[in-house]
Design a protein around this motif. Structure first.
Motif, mmCIF file in Angstrom:
data_model
loop_
_atom_site.group_PDB
_atom_site.id
_atom_site.type_symbol
_atom_site.label_atom_id
_atom_site.label_comp_id
_atom_site.label_asym_id
_atom_site.label_seq_id
_atom_site.Cartn_x
_atom_site.Cartn_y
_atom_site.Cartn_z
ATOM 1 N N LEU A 102 2.977 -22.425 -0.992
ATOM 2 C CA LEU A 102 3.860 -21.369 -0.500
ATOM 3 C C LEU A 102 4.242 -21.621 0.954
ATOM 4 C CD1 LEU A 102 2.281 -18.147 -2.066
ATOM 5 C CD2 LEU A 102 4.269 -19.447 -2.858
ATOM 6 N N ALA A 103 3.265 -22.042 1.770
ATOM 7 C CA ALA A 103 3.557 -22.331 3.177
ATOM 8 C C ALA A 103 4.558 -23.476 3.296
ATOM 9 C CB ALA A 103 2.268 -22.670 3.918
ATOM 10 N N GLU A 104 4.403 -24.466 2.453
ATOM 11 C CA GLU A 104 5.323 -25.606 2.445
ATOM 12 C C GLU A 104 6.748 -25.167 2.114
ATOM 13 O OE1 GLU A 104 5.929 -29.100 -0.756
ATOM 14 O OE2 GLU A 104 3.926 -29.072 0.170
ATOM 15 N N ARG A 105 6.860 -24.172 1.243
ATOM 16 C CA ARG A 105 8.175 -23.662 0.854
ATOM 17 C C ARG A 105 8.685 -22.566 1.796
ATOM 18 N NH1 ARG A 105 9.815 -24.817 -4.519
ATOM 19 N NH2 ARG A 105 8.719 -26.724 -5.166
ATOM 20 N N GLY A 106 7.856 -22.165 2.762
ATOM 21 C CA GLY A 106 8.256 -21.098 3.672
ATOM 22 C C GLY A 106 8.248 -19.725 3.035
ATOM 23 N N LEU A 107 7.371 -19.532 2.033
ATOM 24 C CA LEU A 107 7.295 -18.264 1.309
ATOM 25 C C LEU A 107 5.983 -17.552 1.630
ATOM 26 C CD1 LEU A 107 8.512 -19.483 -2.181
ATOM 27 C CD2 LEU A 107 9.726 -17.871 -0.700
ATOM 28 N N PRO A 108 6.022 -16.273 1.941
ATOM 29 C CA PRO A 108 4.779 -15.536 2.150
ATOM 30 C C PRO A 108 4.077 -15.259 0.819
ATOM 31 C CG PRO A 108 6.645 -14.049 2.362
ATOM 32 C CD PRO A 108 7.213 -15.429 2.192
ATOM 33 N N GLY A 109 2.761 -15.264 0.859
ATOM 34 C CA GLY A 109 1.950 -14.897 -0.297
ATOM 35 C C GLY A 109 1.041 -13.743 0.063
ATOM 36 N N PHE A 110 0.778 -12.878 -0.902
ATOM 37 C CA PHE A 110 -0.056 -11.703 -0.663
ATOM 38 C C PHE A 110 -1.050 -11.543 -1.806
ATOM 39 C CE2 PHE A 110 4.041 -10.954 1.315
ATOM 40 C CZ PHE A 110 3.707 -10.488 2.582
ATOM 41 N N ASN A 111 -2.195 -10.953 -1.508
ATOM 42 C CA ASN A 111 -3.112 -10.511 -2.552
ATOM 43 C C ASN A 111 -3.648 -9.130 -2.171
ATOM 44 O OD1 ASN A 111 -4.977 -11.063 -0.531
ATOM 45 N ND2 ASN A 111 -6.276 -12.386 -1.776
ATOM 46 N N ILE A 112 -4.580 -8.625 -2.979
ATOM 47 C CA ILE A 112 -5.201 -7.326 -2.717
ATOM 48 C C ILE A 112 -6.682 -7.604 -2.474
ATOM 49 C CG2 ILE A 112 -5.500 -4.954 -3.530
ATOM 50 C CD1 ILE A 112 -2.603 -5.772 -3.333
ATOM 51 N N PRO A 113 -7.072 -7.875 -1.223
ATOM 52 C CA PRO A 113 -8.385 -8.460 -0.965
ATOM 53 C C PRO A 113 -9.573 -7.523 -1.088
ATOM 54 C CG PRO A 113 -7.245 -8.020 1.101
ATOM 55 C CD PRO A 113 -6.266 -7.711 -0.002
ATOM 56 N N ASP A 114 -9.332 -6.213 -1.194
ATOM 57 C CA ASP A 114 -10.464 -5.290 -1.077
ATOM 58 C C ASP A 114 -10.466 -4.153 -2.090
ATOM 59 O OD1 ASP A 114 -8.240 -3.989 -0.158
ATOM 60 O OD2 ASP A 114 -9.039 -3.507 1.827
ATOM 61 N N TYR A 115 -9.665 -4.257 -3.146
ATOM 62 C CA TYR A 115 -9.516 -3.090 -4.026
ATOM 63 C C TYR A 115 -10.710 -2.879 -4.945
ATOM 64 C CZ TYR A 115 -8.566 -5.784 -8.297
ATOM 65 O OH TYR A 115 -8.682 -6.611 -9.382
ATOM 66 N N CYS A 116 -11.549 -3.915 -5.145
ATOM 67 C CA CYS A 116 -12.621 -3.786 -6.146
ATOM 68 C C CYS A 116 -13.988 -4.134 -5.576
ATOM 69 C CB CYS A 116 -12.313 -4.655 -7.359
ATOM 70 S SG CYS A 116 -12.156 -6.419 -6.976
ATOM 71 N N SER A 314 -5.505 1.570 -8.338
ATOM 72 C CA SER A 314 -5.268 1.211 -6.942
ATOM 73 C C SER A 314 -4.546 -0.116 -6.837
ATOM 74 C CB SER A 314 -6.599 1.147 -6.192
ATOM 75 O OG SER A 314 -6.397 0.706 -4.867
ATOM 76 N N SER A 315 -4.999 -1.102 -7.607
ATOM 77 C CA SER A 315 -4.379 -2.422 -7.572
ATOM 78 C C SER A 315 -2.910 -2.355 -7.959
ATOM 79 C CB SER A 315 -5.123 -3.367 -8.520
ATOM 80 O OG SER A 315 -4.413 -4.567 -8.691
ATOM 81 N N ARG A 316 -2.616 -1.643 -9.015
ATOM 82 C CA ARG A 316 -1.224 -1.553 -9.476
ATOM 83 C C ARG A 316 -0.331 -0.916 -8.419
ATOM 84 N NH1 ARG A 316 -1.065 0.802 -15.500
ATOM 85 N NH2 ARG A 316 1.154 0.570 -15.054
ATOM 86 N N ARG A 317 -0.789 0.178 -7.850
ATOM 87 C CA ARG A 317 0.024 0.854 -6.834
ATOM 88 C C ARG A 317 0.177 -0.003 -5.590
ATOM 89 N NH1 ARG A 317 2.476 5.369 -5.864
ATOM 90 N NH2 ARG A 317 1.889 6.118 -7.942
ATOM 91 N N ARG A 318 -0.896 -0.624 -5.136
ATOM 92 C CA ARG A 318 -0.826 -1.413 -3.906
ATOM 93 C C ARG A 318 0.048 -2.657 -4.080
ATOM 94 N NH1 ARG A 318 -6.745 -2.133 -1.562
ATOM 95 N NH2 ARG A 318 -5.550 -3.276 0.035
ATOM 96 N N VAL A 319 -0.008 -3.281 -5.251
ATOM 97 C CA VAL A 319 0.870 -4.427 -5.508
ATOM 98 C C VAL A 319 2.326 -3.987 -5.486
ATOM 99 C CG1 VAL A 319 1.646 -6.020 -7.315
ATOM 100 C CG2 VAL A 319 -0.772 -5.870 -6.733
ATOM 101 N N ALA A 320 2.620 -2.890 -6.163
ATOM 102 C CA ALA A 320 4.000 -2.398 -6.197
ATOM 103 C C ALA A 320 4.486 -2.029 -4.793
ATOM 104 C CB ALA A 320 4.110 -1.198 -7.133
ATOM 105 N N GLU A 321 3.588 -1.450 -3.984
ATOM 106 C CA GLU A 321 3.963 -1.110 -2.613
ATOM 107 C C GLU A 321 4.224 -2.350 -1.774
ATOM 108 O OE1 GLU A 321 1.581 3.195 -2.352
ATOM 109 O OE2 GLU A 321 0.663 1.371 -1.539
ATOM 110 N N LEU A 322 3.444 -3.411 -2.003
ATOM 111 C CA LEU A 322 3.694 -4.679 -1.320
ATOM 112 C C LEU A 322 5.060 -5.240 -1.697
ATOM 113 C CD1 LEU A 322 0.309 -6.641 -1.472
ATOM 114 C CD2 LEU A 322 1.595 -6.087 0.577
#
Length: 344
Positions: A102-116, A314-322
């Motif tokens: 992703l960094a090579e392509r200049g694209l940001p990546g996200f995860n949900i590091p603390d939901y569980c 929580s995961s579903r809502r937080r992903v959609a919000e991201l």
């Protein structure tokens, strides 16, 4: 009229009981809004297509990709095309998010590091205590018609034993607080955090993995999967562990070499293992796991340590919000941004 396109490649909660139903995507539609064309990966025969032409066809023109088990690859990014703004992982890990790519392509990546954190710490504790108290052999013996207090062996008193934690991120720290209350001593190995941090959680840091393995009665893994940690626990490491010790892995399947684990269990180098994760994800898809699954000293679950009604919601809502934030151009300071080379 929709002005954005978002693809969820393989959302498990839309395919409960083997039946795919896009009408279940209520949270996603509420958060993302009417201007988003919400799409999903192809589903059939009880599974999503997470590779190949059908996935690539659905990815074409996407502004954002949301992946679960699907892997981010050059082909997937090429298929999405120039409109792609970001990729979001519906989960904690980053191994299938491919941060370097992703960094090579200049694209940001996200995860949900603390939901569980609560769920995984609880599940880890459940696996550990089931091993320590021989719950599974007791259950099998009694339901099989025999009353025998010695089935599975005689347990040890935990307040004289040592818990070893490999990886001291959010979940490792929660495990130290919870499971550590049962043990006399808690030891931690994590070369990426300061030694003094362990002291704040009633634990003591050690300098090497070998030291932790040699001094612990139960070892639990909470590190990310990176090239450095793949098969972190192999034959040499299992030989280093105490005879009578247990191993718990609710982190990533490829942290443990299954062939070496089978040998360790079969030859009695360790007493047992509690496993929630495998590689491939379904261990029945690779016969190397069969003798591990069938060993009487093993407790296994189907990669569900993260799961609860609250965590999933929580995961579903937080992903959609991201995703909504990315579409609105609000990417600065978002929790969950993953940088290349960072696996925590």
């Amino acid at each position: 009229m929709a002005t954005h396109q978002v693809l969820y490649t393989d959302p498990p909660y839309l395919a409960e009981g083997g039946v795919f139903d896009p009408a279940r995507a209520v949270t996603e539609r509420q958060v993302l809004g009417a201007d988003v064309d919400l799409r999903f990966g192809a589903y059939g025969d009880g599974r999503y297509d997470v590779t190949g032409p059908s996935l690539h066809e659905r990815a074409a023109g996407s502004d954002v990709l949301v992946v679960y088990r699907a892997r981010v690859t050059p082909d997937l990014l090429d298929a999405a095309g120039p409109a792609l703004r970001a990729v979001v992982r519906q989960g904690v890990g980053v191994d299938n998010l491919a941060p370097a790519l992703l960094a090579e392509r200049g694209l940001p990546g996200f995860n949900i590091p603390d939901y569980c954190v609560d769920e995984v710490a609880t599940h880890t504790s459940a696996l550990a205590l089931a091993l320590e108290r021989q719950v599974i052999p007791q259950h099998r013996t009694l339901t099989g018609g025999t009353f025998d207090i010695y089935a599975g062996g005689v347990p040890h008193r935990l307040n004289r034993r040592t818990l070893g934690i490999v990886g001291f991120g959010r979940i490792g720290r929660a495990v130290a607080r919870r499971l550590g209350t049962f043990y006399d001593t808690v030891k931690v190995y994590d070369p990426y955090v300061g030694r003094d941090l362990a002291e704040g959680y009633g634990a003591r840091a050690v300098d090497t993995l070998q030291e932790l393995l040699a001094e612990s009665d139960l070892v639990t893994l909470h590190c990310p999967l990176t090239p450095e940690t793949e098969h972190l626990i192999g034959e040499d490491e299992l030989r280093t562990m105490r005879r009578g010790a247990h191993l718990v892995n609710a982190a990533r399947g490829r942290l443990v070499d299954p062939g070496a684990l089978h040998k360790a269990l079969d030859e009695g180098w360790i007493a047992g293992a509690g496993l929630d994760v495998f590689s491939p994800e379904n261990p029945h898809h690779d016969e190397v796991w069969a003798p591990v699954l069938g060993h009487p000293g093993v407790v296994v679950t189907s990669h569900r340590a993260f799961l609860s009604q609250e965590a999933e919601a929580s995961s579903r809502r937080r992903v959609a919000e991201l995703v909504r934030a990315v579409l609105d151009g609000r990417t600065e300071g978002l929790v969950g941004r993953v940088e290349a080379g960072v696996g925590r």
